[in-house]
Design a protein around this motif. Structure first.
Motif, PDB file in Angstrom:
ATOM      1  N   PHE A  58       0.831  -1.200   0.000  1.00 39.06           N
ATOM      2  CA  PHE A  58       0.000   0.000   0.000  1.00 39.06           C
ATOM      3  C   PHE A  58       0.867   1.252   0.000  1.00 39.06           C
ATOM      4  O   PHE A  58       0.619   2.198  -0.735  1.00 39.06           O
ATOM      5  N   PHE A  59       1.911   1.259   0.822  1.00 38.66           N
ATOM      6  CA  PHE A  59       2.758   2.438   0.926  1.00 38.66           C
ATOM      7  C   PHE A  59       3.870   2.461  -0.123  1.00 38.66           C
ATOM      8  O   PHE A  59       4.637   3.404  -0.194  1.00 38.66           O
ATOM      9  N   ASP A  60       3.946   1.441  -0.945  1.00 42.50           N
ATOM     10  CA  ASP A  60       4.939   1.401  -2.014  1.00 42.50           C
ATOM     11  C   ASP A  60       4.480   2.227  -3.217  1.00 42.50           C
ATOM     12  O   ASP A  60       5.253   2.523  -4.113  1.00 42.50           O
ATOM     13  N   GLU A  61       3.240   2.606  -3.211  1.00 45.51           N
ATOM     14  CA  GLU A  61       2.657   3.396  -4.289  1.00 45.51           C
ATOM     15  C   GLU A  61       3.408   4.733  -4.398  1.00 45.51           C
ATOM     16  O   GLU A  61       3.661   5.393  -3.395  1.00 45.51           O
ATOM     17  N   THR A  62       3.767   5.113  -5.603  1.00 44.87           N
ATOM     18  CA  THR A  62       4.442   6.398  -5.790  1.00 44.87           C
ATOM     19  C   THR A  62       3.465   7.533  -5.523  1.00 44.87           C
ATOM     20  O   THR A  62       2.244   7.340  -5.523  1.00 44.87           O
ATOM     21  N   THR A  63       4.004   8.712  -5.322  1.00 45.49           N
ATOM     22  CA  THR A  63       3.150   9.877  -5.101  1.00 45.49           C
ATOM     23  C   THR A  63       2.214  10.076  -6.285  1.00 45.49           C
ATOM     24  O   THR A  63       1.020  10.308  -6.112  1.00 45.49           O
ATOM     25  N   GLN A  64       2.751   9.956  -7.484  1.00 52.10           N
ATOM     26  CA  GLN A  64       1.915  10.148  -8.675  1.00 52.10           C
ATOM     27  C   GLN A  64       0.813   9.098  -8.745  1.00 52.10           C
ATOM     28  O   GLN A  64      -0.345   9.426  -9.047  1.00 52.10           O
ATOM     29  N   GLU A  65       1.130   7.834  -8.457  1.00 48.54           N
ATOM     30  CA  GLU A  65       0.106   6.786  -8.460  1.00 48.54           C
ATOM     31  C   GLU A  65      -0.962   7.069  -7.403  1.00 48.54           C
ATOM     32  O   GLU A  65      -2.157   6.903  -7.655  1.00 48.54           O
ATOM     33  N   PHE A  66      -0.524   7.502  -6.224  1.00 52.88           N
ATOM     34  CA  PHE A  66      -1.461   7.828  -5.155  1.00 52.88           C
ATOM     35  C   PHE A  66      -2.393   8.963  -5.572  1.00 52.88           C
ATOM     36  O   PHE A  66      -3.611   8.874  -5.398  1.00 52.88           O
ATOM     37  N   VAL A  67      -1.819  10.038  -6.126  1.00 56.02           N
ATOM     38  CA  VAL A  67      -2.620  11.203  -6.528  1.00 56.02           C
ATOM     39  C   VAL A  67      -3.646  10.798  -7.576  1.00 56.02           C
ATOM     40  O   VAL A  67      -4.828  11.153  -7.479  1.00 56.02           O
TER      41      VAL A  67
END
Length: 85
Positions: free
Chosen positions: A30-39
């Protein structure tokens, strides 16, 4: 992998070692997601809830502060560029 954490989880919860390992792997993924993927993901989720962009980007901006490793502060323009390119 993360034996100390797994030992702690099995001692402090009713989880078996295998269950604790799955939980740790899920959290790390879950926290491996990049900032761009999260956004992008959060934008889609909030848009599906019927929110408009002004509300969406404010909420994303606030959410980013609580990520495990907070990214540098991003402007609304930078957030929009992540979604729309």
């Amino acid at each position: 992998m993360h034996d100390e954490l797994l030992d702690h989880l099995t001692r402090s919860t009713a989880l078996s070692r295998g269950e604790a390992l799955r939980v740790v792997q899920d959290v790390l993924a879950f926290f491996d997601e990049t900032t761009q993927e999260f956004v992008r993901r959060r934008h889609r989720e909030l848009q599906a809830q019927g929110l408009v962009n002004a509300e969406i980007f404010e909420r994303i901006e606030a959410d980013l502060k609580y990520r495990a490793v907070a990214p540098p502060e991003l402007t609304l323009r930078q957030l929009r560029r992540m979604v729309y390119g």
